[in-house]
Scaffold this motif. Sequence first.
Motif, PDB file in Angstrom:
ATOM      1  N   ALA A  50       0.804  -1.203   0.047  1.00  0.00           N
ATOM      2  CA  ALA A  50       0.117  -0.005   0.118  1.00  0.00           C
ATOM      3  C   ALA A  50       0.752   1.164   0.060  1.00  0.00           C
ATOM      4  CB  ALA A  50      -0.779   0.193   1.210  1.00  0.00           C
ATOM      5  N   GLY A  51       0.482   2.156  -1.073  1.00  0.00           N
ATOM      6  CA  GLY A  51       1.388   3.452  -0.793  1.00  0.00           C
ATOM      7  C   GLY A  51       2.536   3.409  -1.616  1.00  0.00           C
ATOM      8  N   CYS A  52       2.817   2.332  -2.310  1.00  0.00           N
ATOM      9  CA  CYS A  52       4.172   2.044  -3.154  1.00  0.00           C
ATOM     10  C   CYS A  52       4.166   3.056  -4.210  1.00  0.00           C
ATOM     11  CB  CYS A  52       4.012   0.552  -3.780  1.00  0.00           C
ATOM     12  SG  CYS A  52       5.420   0.545  -5.040  1.00  0.00           S
ATOM     13  N   GLY A  53       5.237   3.849  -4.170  1.00  0.00           N
ATOM     14  CA  GLY A  53       5.783   5.202  -5.111  1.00  0.00           C
ATOM     15  C   GLY A  53       5.951   4.356  -6.147  1.00  0.00           C
ATOM     16  N   PRO A  54       6.644   3.541  -6.629  1.00  0.00           N
ATOM     17  CA  PRO A  54       7.011   2.828  -8.165  1.00  0.00           C
ATOM     18  C   PRO A  54       5.710   2.622  -8.807  1.00  0.00           C
ATOM     19  CG  PRO A  54       8.433   2.009  -6.736  1.00  0.00           C
ATOM     20  CD  PRO A  54       7.796   2.840  -5.620  1.00  0.00           C
ATOM     21  N   HIS A 213      23.642  14.313 -26.216  1.00  0.00           N
ATOM     22  CA  HIS A 213      22.658  14.606 -27.228  1.00  0.00           C
ATOM     23  C   HIS A 213      21.180  13.705 -26.941  1.00  0.00           C
ATOM     24  CE1 HIS A 213      24.423  10.419 -26.920  1.00  0.00           C
ATOM     25  NE2 HIS A 213      23.302  10.095 -27.801  1.00  0.00           N
ATOM     26  N   CYS A 214      21.131  13.496 -25.634  1.00  0.00           N
ATOM     27  CA  CYS A 214      19.819  12.995 -25.146  1.00  0.00           C
ATOM     28  C   CYS A 214      18.911  13.933 -24.477  1.00  0.00           C
ATOM     29  CB  CYS A 214      20.127  11.753 -24.274  1.00  0.00           C
ATOM     30  SG  CYS A 214      20.837  10.407 -25.305  1.00  0.00           S
ATOM     31  N   TYR A 215      17.747  13.724 -24.430  1.00  0.00           N
ATOM     32  CA  TYR A 215      16.611  14.547 -23.399  1.00  0.00           C
ATOM     33  C   TYR A 215      16.706  13.966 -21.998  1.00  0.00           C
ATOM     34  CZ  TYR A 215      12.280  16.008 -21.184  1.00  0.00           C
ATOM     35  OH  TYR A 215      11.516  16.411 -20.352  1.00  0.00           O
ATOM     36  N   VAL A 216      17.215  14.341 -21.107  1.00  0.00           N
ATOM     37  CA  VAL A 216      17.108  13.956 -19.782  1.00  0.00           C
ATOM     38  C   VAL A 216      16.285  14.809 -18.920  1.00  0.00           C
ATOM     39  CG1 VAL A 216      18.693  13.309 -17.606  1.00  0.00           C
ATOM     40  CG2 VAL A 216      19.445  12.968 -20.080  1.00  0.00           C
ATOM     41  N   ALA A 217      15.476  14.133 -17.813  1.00  0.00           N
ATOM     42  CA  ALA A 217      14.636  15.008 -16.655  1.00  0.00           C
ATOM     43  C   ALA A 217      14.697  14.221 -15.526  1.00  0.00           C
ATOM     44  CB  ALA A 217      13.258  15.109 -17.368  1.00  0.00           C
ATOM     45  N   THR A 218      14.447  15.122 -14.579  1.00  0.00           N
ATOM     46  CA  THR A 218      14.180  14.483 -13.217  1.00  0.00           C
ATOM     47  C   THR A 218      12.659  14.737 -12.836  1.00  0.00           C
ATOM     48  OG1 THR A 218      15.048  16.318 -12.049  1.00  0.00           O
ATOM     49  CG2 THR A 218      16.467  14.823 -12.383  1.00  0.00           C
ATOM     50  N   THR A 219      12.008  14.028 -12.030  1.00  0.00           N
ATOM     51  CA  THR A 219      10.792  14.417 -11.718  1.00  0.00           C
ATOM     52  C   THR A 219      10.308  13.606 -10.315  1.00  0.00           C
ATOM     53  OG1 THR A 219       8.261  14.532 -12.313  1.00  0.00           O
ATOM     54  CG2 THR A 219       9.363  12.607 -13.024  1.00  0.00           C
ATOM     55  N   THR A 220       9.232  13.808  -9.775  1.00  0.00           N
ATOM     56  CA  THR A 220       8.775  13.027  -8.562  1.00  0.00           C
ATOM     57  C   THR A 220       7.087  12.716  -8.674  1.00  0.00           C
ATOM     58  OG1 THR A 220       8.122  14.357  -6.831  1.00  0.00           O
ATOM     59  CG2 THR A 220      10.335  14.508  -7.449  1.00  0.00           C
ATOM     60  N   VAL A 221       6.801  11.715  -7.673  1.00  0.00           N
ATOM     61  CA  VAL A 221       5.510  11.457  -7.888  1.00  0.00           C
ATOM     62  C   VAL A 221       4.556  12.346  -6.999  1.00  0.00           C
ATOM     63  CG1 VAL A 221       5.554   8.713  -7.871  1.00  0.00           C
ATOM     64  CG2 VAL A 221       5.703  10.059  -5.781  1.00  0.00           C
ATOM     65  N   GLY A 222       5.241  13.390  -6.686  1.00  0.00           N
ATOM     66  CA  GLY A 222       4.812  14.757  -6.093  1.00  0.00           C
ATOM     67  C   GLY A 222       4.080  15.493  -7.093  1.00  0.00           C
ATOM     68  N   TYR A 223       4.390  15.231  -8.463  1.00  0.00           N
ATOM     69  CA  TYR A 223       3.986  16.428  -9.394  1.00  0.00           C
ATOM     70  C   TYR A 223       3.633  15.742 -10.534  1.00  0.00           C
ATOM     71  CZ  TYR A 223       6.985  19.569  -6.526  1.00  0.00           C
ATOM     72  OH  TYR A 223       7.276  20.151  -5.271  1.00  0.00           O
ATOM     73  N   PRO A 224       2.464  15.159 -10.560  1.00  0.00           N
ATOM     74  CA  PRO A 224       1.849  14.324 -11.575  1.00  0.00           C
ATOM     75  C   PRO A 224       2.022  14.865 -13.113  1.00  0.00           C
ATOM     76  CG  PRO A 224       0.264  14.955  -9.799  1.00  0.00           C
ATOM     77  CD  PRO A 224       1.380  15.321  -9.473  1.00  0.00           C
ATOM     78  N   VAL A 225       1.325  16.221 -13.194  1.00  0.00           N
ATOM     79  CA  VAL A 225       1.453  16.760 -14.583  1.00  0.00           C
ATOM     80  C   VAL A 225       2.834  16.660 -15.002  1.00  0.00           C
ATOM     81  CG1 VAL A 225       0.830  18.676 -15.931  1.00  0.00           C
ATOM     82  CG2 VAL A 225      -0.447  17.873 -13.815  1.00  0.00           C
ATOM     83  N   MET A 259       1.475   9.116   2.844  1.00  0.00           N
ATOM     84  CA  MET A 259       2.206  10.387   2.574  1.00  0.00           C
ATOM     85  C   MET A 259       3.043  10.126   1.321  1.00  0.00           C
ATOM     86  SD  MET A 259       1.876  12.825   4.617  1.00  0.00           S
ATOM     87  CE  MET A 259       0.224  12.772   5.343  1.00  0.00           C
ATOM     88  N   THR A 260       2.825   9.447   0.454  1.00  0.00           N
ATOM     89  CA  THR A 260       3.846   9.069  -0.624  1.00  0.00           C
ATOM     90  C   THR A 260       4.023  10.278  -1.744  1.00  0.00           C
ATOM     91  OG1 THR A 260       3.475   6.717  -0.635  1.00  0.00           O
ATOM     92  CG2 THR A 260       4.329   7.473  -2.691  1.00  0.00           C
ATOM     93  N   VAL A 261       2.639  10.752  -1.957  1.00  0.00           N
ATOM     94  CA  VAL A 261       2.701  11.792  -2.946  1.00  0.00           C
ATOM     95  C   VAL A 261       3.508  13.138  -2.249  1.00  0.00           C
ATOM     96  CG1 VAL A 261       1.439  13.563  -4.237  1.00  0.00           C
ATOM     97  CG2 VAL A 261       1.000  10.867  -4.294  1.00  0.00           C
ATOM     98  N   GLU A 262       2.959  13.216  -0.862  1.00  0.00           N
ATOM     99  CA  GLU A 262       3.568  14.340  -0.055  1.00  0.00           C
ATOM    100  C   GLU A 262       5.178  14.436  -0.131  1.00  0.00           C
ATOM    101  OE1 GLU A 262       1.797  16.911   1.342  1.00  0.00           O
ATOM    102  OE2 GLU A 262       4.042  17.660   2.157  1.00  0.00           O
ATOM    103  N   LEU A 263       5.530  13.274   0.109  1.00  0.00           N
ATOM    104  CA  LEU A 263       7.004  13.095   0.341  1.00  0.00           C
ATOM    105  C   LEU A 263       7.552  13.492  -1.079  1.00  0.00           C
ATOM    106  CD1 LEU A 263       7.570   9.843   1.989  1.00  0.00           C
ATOM    107  CD2 LEU A 263       8.534  11.924   2.881  1.00  0.00           C
ATOM    108  N   GLY A 264       6.858  13.191  -2.120  1.00  0.00           N
ATOM    109  CA  GLY A 264       7.524  13.610  -3.394  1.00  0.00           C
ATOM    110  C   GLY A 264       7.435  14.952  -3.609  1.00  0.00           C
TER     111      GLY A 264
END
Length: 363
Positions: A50-54, A213-225, A259-264
């Motif tokens: 329950a609450g698994c971020g991946p 030459h590659c597109y690289v990005a970071t993101t988290t489960v706190g920011y779905p859009v 709190m998974t999304v909150e941690l993100g």
Amino acid sequence: MAIEVTRQYLPLLEEEGRGAAADDQAGRDRHYLPDLPDEDPYQAGHRTCAGCGPAIEYRWVLKAAGQDTVVAGPTGCMYVANSTYLCTPYTVPWAHTPIASGGSFTSGMAAGYEAMIRKGRHPGPYPNIIVMAGDGSAADIGLGSISGALYRNHDALFICYDNECYANTGIQVSPTTPYAGLTTFTPFGKANTAGKQLPPKNLAKMMAEGHPHCYVATTTVGYPVDLMNKTRKGLNLRGAAFMHCYTPCQKGWVYQTSMTVELGRRVVEAGLFPVWEYDPEERTYHYFHPPVQRPVTDYLAMQGRFGHMLPEHVAATQRAANLNWQDMGMDVPAELREGEDPARHARLKEESYSMPLNRGIGA
Ligand SMILES: Cc1ncc(C[n+]2csc(CCOP(=O)(O)OP(=O)(O)O)c2C)c(N)n1
Ligand code: SF4
Ligand SMILES: [Mg+2]
């Protein structure tokens, strides 16, 4: 005669309006996503905690990618918990790869689809090809094969879902485990009061600097859009793209399940996980500047894996966060500078933090 390979285009989701609200008052609206695609290629029926971020990340990535997608998954929680015999949450083709071979397997898929479409053996268009590897795979055991695939520029999206440990085999340390993070291989004791002593490997910067030459990005489960749009950008671009996604592990990190999304969001607001995009055309980094800058204790104190931290460990973590703020081109507020002094801190278990409005889904 060779048939031309046609590509798909995934439109970006609206980031303005209610979805862009960012302060505590309006934070709830960040999760109101009127444009969310209906389709869910990652359905209910998996066996993650329950609450698994991946699992949240998987669902949003596949929502963004849509039904014409093929996925590879190197060994890890998201293989073991999602591919029980005769029970699968996927409505798109999904294949398991050995933990070291996510990159090479995906290169083969990409080259295979190109060839089959050109020869008329697959109707096309070229599908969205995604590999989702854990941090143990992408940052450690399978790093070489992913780097090779990025370097050769195969047309696919390579994702590291980062739960900062080898979760599936019992929460062992990985290169992305944070400083002082407790794992079964980094216990604390009299000789080593910190737990993990090294800082985390900066995987995304390695990928951007090493494969310009590659597109690289970071993101988290706190920011779905943000997560979904970076997924779509990576897929829309012709060639290899890499996305590093912060995904909390409820079991390994020991926090309240809701709190998974909150941690993100907190990890970004504490300066411990900079969110950015690397543009290969301009060869520049574009950083997201969060509207709130919090002390690291607001993040650390929510998780059992940091409960043993002493004042000097908290101060060292604040210093690392302050260096991140500088890298991101942001001022460091005086309160956060003062936090570099161990005398300003107690043991972490005695530190307080402002328990949030639950800004997560369902708030
Ligand atoms: C070459 C090899 N070494 C070790 C393992 C055992 N193993 C299976 S899953 C796993 C953990 C993988 O960690 P990560 O990639 O971070 O994924 P997570 O379990 O955290 O989702 C390990 C070490 C393996 N399958 N193959
Ligand atoms: S151990 Fe962690 S990553 Fe694995 S299923 Fe549970 S919450 Fe998810
Ligand atoms: Mg992991």
